[in-house]
Motif scaffolding. Structure first.
Motif, PDB file in Angstrom:
ATOM      1  N   ASN A  21       0.811  -1.210   0.000  1.00 18.05           N
ATOM      2  CA  ASN A  21       0.000   0.000   0.000  1.00 18.05           C
ATOM      3  C   ASN A  21       0.843   1.258   0.000  1.00 18.05           C
ATOM      4  OD1 ASN A  21       0.328   1.021   2.818  1.00 18.05           O
ATOM      5  ND2 ASN A  21      -0.709  -0.867   3.366  1.00 18.05           N
ATOM      6  N   LEU A  22       0.186   2.299  -0.471  1.00 17.68           N
ATOM      7  CA  LEU A  22       0.712   3.657  -0.438  1.00 17.68           C
ATOM      8  C   LEU A  22      -0.145   4.400   0.573  1.00 17.68           C
ATOM      9  CD1 LEU A  22       0.507   4.350  -4.288  1.00 17.68           C
ATOM     10  CD2 LEU A  22       2.354   3.203  -3.074  1.00 17.68           C
ATOM     11  N   ALA A  23       0.421   5.406   1.203  1.00 20.77           N
ATOM     12  CA  ALA A  23      -0.369   6.171   2.164  1.00 20.77           C
ATOM     13  C   ALA A  23       0.053   7.633   2.134  1.00 20.77           C
ATOM     14  CB  ALA A  23      -0.195   5.605   3.572  1.00 20.77           C
ATOM     15  N   ILE A  24      -0.930   8.492   2.389  1.00 16.69           N
ATOM     16  CA  ILE A  24      -0.675   9.913   2.586  1.00 16.69           C
ATOM     17  C   ILE A  24      -1.322  10.277   3.909  1.00 16.69           C
ATOM     18  CG2 ILE A  24      -1.026  12.254   1.738  1.00 16.69           C
ATOM     19  CD1 ILE A  24      -1.172  11.132  -1.085  1.00 16.69           C
ATOM     20  N   HIS A  25      -0.524  10.833   4.796  1.00 11.84           N
ATOM     21  CA  HIS A  25      -0.984  11.151   6.148  1.00 11.84           C
ATOM     22  C   HIS A  25      -1.027  12.664   6.333  1.00 11.84           C
ATOM     23  CE1 HIS A  25      -1.495  10.840  10.462  1.00 11.84           C
ATOM     24  NE2 HIS A  25      -0.423  11.572  10.639  1.00 11.84           N
ATOM     25  N   ASN A  26      -2.191  13.177   6.670  1.00 11.38           N
ATOM     26  CA  ASN A  26      -2.370  14.595   6.978  1.00 11.38           C
ATOM     27  C   ASN A  26      -2.610  14.687   8.481  1.00 11.38           C
ATOM     28  OD1 ASN A  26      -3.384  17.193   7.438  1.00 11.38           O
ATOM     29  ND2 ASN A  26      -4.345  17.302   5.432  1.00 11.38           N
ATOM     30  N   SER A  27      -1.545  14.907   9.247  1.00 11.06           N
ATOM     31  CA  SER A  27      -1.665  14.897  10.707  1.00 11.06           C
ATOM     32  C   SER A  27      -2.421  16.104  11.247  1.00 11.06           C
ATOM     33  CB  SER A  27      -0.288  14.800  11.360  1.00 11.06           C
ATOM     34  OG  SER A  27       0.504  15.908  10.983  1.00 11.06           O
ATOM     35  N   LYS A  28      -2.394  17.204  10.533  1.00 12.31           N
ATOM     36  CA  LYS A  28      -3.107  18.401  10.996  1.00 12.31           C
ATOM     37  C   LYS A  28      -4.620  18.206  10.931  1.00 12.31           C
ATOM     38  CE  LYS A  28      -3.615  23.327  10.132  1.00 12.31           C
ATOM     39  NZ  LYS A  28      -3.305  24.434   9.250  1.00 12.31           N
ATOM     40  N   ASN A  70     -14.383   5.010  -3.310  1.00  6.25           N
ATOM     41  CA  ASN A  70     -14.149   4.655  -4.710  1.00  6.25           C
ATOM     42  C   ASN A  70     -12.953   5.425  -5.255  1.00  6.25           C
ATOM     43  OD1 ASN A  70     -15.069   7.267  -5.292  1.00  6.25           O
ATOM     44  ND2 ASN A  70     -17.108   6.569  -5.877  1.00  6.25           N
ATOM     45  N   GLU A  71     -12.733   5.332  -6.555  1.00  9.85           N
ATOM     46  CA  GLU A  71     -11.572   5.984  -7.177  1.00  9.85           C
ATOM     47  C   GLU A  71     -11.658   7.503  -7.178  1.00  9.85           C
ATOM     48  OE1 GLU A  71     -14.576   5.008 -10.285  1.00  9.85           O
ATOM     49  OE2 GLU A  71     -13.570   3.817  -8.755  1.00  9.85           O
ATOM     50  N   HIS A  72     -12.797   8.063  -6.767  1.00  8.62           N
ATOM     51  CA  HIS A  72     -12.950   9.518  -6.635  1.00  8.62           C
ATOM     52  C   HIS A  72     -12.885   9.947  -5.169  1.00  8.62           C
ATOM     53  CE1 HIS A  72     -13.978   9.492 -10.832  1.00  8.62           C
ATOM     54  NE2 HIS A  72     -14.959   8.640 -10.600  1.00  8.62           N
ATOM     55  N   LEU A  73     -12.545   8.998  -4.300  1.00 10.35           N
ATOM     56  CA  LEU A  73     -12.487   9.187  -2.846  1.00 10.35           C
ATOM     57  C   LEU A  73     -13.839   9.606  -2.282  1.00 10.35           C
ATOM     58  CD1 LEU A  73      -8.956  10.785  -2.325  1.00 10.35           C
ATOM     59  CD2 LEU A  73      -9.606   8.398  -2.626  1.00 10.35           C
ATOM     60  N   SER A 130      -4.484  16.182  -4.638  1.00  9.77           N
ATOM     61  CA  SER A 130      -3.509  16.899  -5.468  1.00  9.77           C
ATOM     62  C   SER A 130      -2.095  16.362  -5.252  1.00  9.77           C
ATOM     63  CB  SER A 130      -3.579  18.407  -5.220  1.00  9.77           C
ATOM     64  OG  SER A 130      -3.104  18.730  -3.941  1.00  9.77           O
ATOM     65  N   ILE A 131      -1.763  16.004  -4.033  1.00 11.76           N
ATOM     66  CA  ILE A 131      -0.434  15.439  -3.765  1.00 11.76           C
ATOM     67  C   ILE A 131      -0.305  14.065  -4.418  1.00 11.76           C
ATOM     68  CG2 ILE A 131       1.100  14.564  -1.947  1.00 11.76           C
ATOM     69  CD1 ILE A 131       1.010  17.639  -2.180  1.00 11.76           C
ATOM     70  N   ALA A 132      -1.353  13.234  -4.342  1.00 15.64           N
ATOM     71  CA  ALA A 132      -1.315  11.899  -4.970  1.00 15.64           C
ATOM     72  C   ALA A 132      -1.185  12.019  -6.481  1.00 15.64           C
ATOM     73  CB  ALA A 132      -2.565  11.108  -4.595  1.00 15.64           C
ATOM     74  N   LYS A 133      -1.845  13.010  -7.060  1.00 21.28           N
ATOM     75  CA  LYS A 133      -1.735  13.231  -8.507  1.00 21.28           C
ATOM     76  C   LYS A 133      -0.321  13.674  -8.870  1.00 21.28           C
ATOM     77  CE  LYS A 133      -3.637  15.776 -12.374  1.00 21.28           C
ATOM     78  NZ  LYS A 133      -4.644  16.716 -12.851  1.00 21.28           N
ATOM     79  N   LYS A 134       0.208  14.610  -8.099  1.00 21.66           N
ATOM     80  CA  LYS A 134       1.546  15.138  -8.362  1.00 21.66           C
ATOM     81  C   LYS A 134       2.617  14.056  -8.184  1.00 21.66           C
ATOM     82  CE  LYS A 134       4.881  18.348  -6.406  1.00 21.66           C
ATOM     83  NZ  LYS A 134       5.149  19.195  -5.254  1.00 21.66           N
ATOM     84  N   TRP A 143       2.249  10.497  -7.690  1.00 23.31           N
ATOM     85  CA  TRP A 143       2.091   9.168  -8.284  1.00 23.31           C
ATOM     86  C   TRP A 143       1.294   9.183  -9.594  1.00 23.31           C
ATOM     87  CZ3 TRP A 143       0.573   8.273  -2.687  1.00 23.31           C
ATOM     88  CH2 TRP A 143       1.695   7.971  -1.922  1.00 23.31           C
ATOM     89  N   GLY A 144       0.844  10.360 -10.029  1.00 26.21           N
ATOM     90  CA  GLY A 144       0.089  10.439 -11.272  1.00 26.21           C
ATOM     91  C   GLY A 144      -1.312   9.870 -11.190  1.00 26.21           C
ATOM     92  N   LEU A 145      -1.867   9.788  -9.982  1.00 28.13           N
ATOM     93  CA  LEU A 145      -3.197   9.219  -9.806  1.00 28.13           C
ATOM     94  C   LEU A 145      -4.260  10.277 -10.054  1.00 28.13           C
ATOM     95  CD1 LEU A 145      -2.513   7.170  -6.563  1.00 28.13           C
ATOM     96  CD2 LEU A 145      -2.592   6.342  -8.909  1.00 28.13           C
ATOM     97  N   GLU A 146      -5.239   9.926 -10.836  1.00 29.76           N
ATOM     98  CA  GLU A 146      -6.356  10.824 -11.149  1.00 29.76           C
ATOM     99  C   GLU A 146      -7.554  10.413 -10.308  1.00 29.76           C
ATOM    100  OE1 GLU A 146      -6.436  13.444 -13.197  1.00 29.76           O
ATOM    101  OE2 GLU A 146      -4.388  13.193 -13.885  1.00 29.76           O
ATOM    102  N   PHE A 147      -8.106  11.365  -9.609  1.00 26.98           N
ATOM    103  CA  PHE A 147      -9.292  11.093  -8.810  1.00 26.98           C
ATOM    104  C   PHE A 147     -10.453  11.803  -9.433  1.00 26.98           C
ATOM    105  CE2 PHE A 147      -5.756  10.544  -5.846  1.00 26.98           C
ATOM    106  CZ  PHE A 147      -6.022   9.262  -5.412  1.00 26.98           C
TER     107      PHE A 147
END
Length: 149
Positions: free
Chosen positions: A70-77, A113-116, A139-143, A145-149
């Motif tokens: 898995n990949l993860a993005i953590h926004n602690s704030k 889903n793929e649009h979160l 936006s970070i995932a797109k930048k 890993w190139g993932l489009e949501f």
């Protein structure tokens, strides 16, 4: 004598099969790491991590008998995490959000889903309140890993 030869053949076949699986697993896992962890550093747990716009991005090695990582993005704030399950042997990604409510001391694990977006009515309002953080994660995932949501 024939009994011992059969046992030896079976044992050699099992060892060869395991070594073949191990080689394929290591190769495919390395391809995923090469695809998603470019420019990342390793932390003490041997995970690949990177900080981007005050978010922590991570890529994990797949354990030996696991067919996904898995990949993860953590926004602690904002207390919102995106988890993307990446199968080693196919291209169909799965997504989930973890939203933590510190006030009530609860974490919600939400399949999306793929649009979160979720189909679960219980969580739709919660995700609306976190939409700014979710958009930042998108936006970070797109930048990265190139993932489009």
């Amino acid at each position: 004598m024939s009994y011992k030869k059969n046992i030896l053949k079976i044992s050699i076949g099992l060892v060869f099969g395991f070594l073949l699986y191990l080689a394929i697993h290591l190769y495919v896992n390395q391809q995923v790491i090469n695809t998603y962890a470019s420019g990342f550093g390793k932390n003490p747990l041997d995970d690949y991590v990177k900080s981007e716009s005050n978010l922590i991005l991570s890529v994990y090695d797949a354990p030996l008998f696991q067919t996904y990582t898995n990949l993860a993005i953590h926004n602690s704030k904002e207390k919102v995490d995106l988890i993307i399950w990446v199968p080693l042997y196919s291209k169909s990604l799965s997504y989930g959000l973890v939203v933590t409510d510190d006030k009530n001391e609860i974490s919600y694990q939400i399949d999306v889903n793929e649009h979160l977006e979720t189909e679960d009515d219980d969580y739709k309002e919660l995700l609306k309140t976190k939409q700014t953080a979710i958009n930042e994660i998108k936006s970070i995932a797109k930048k990265e890993w190139g993932l489009e949501f």
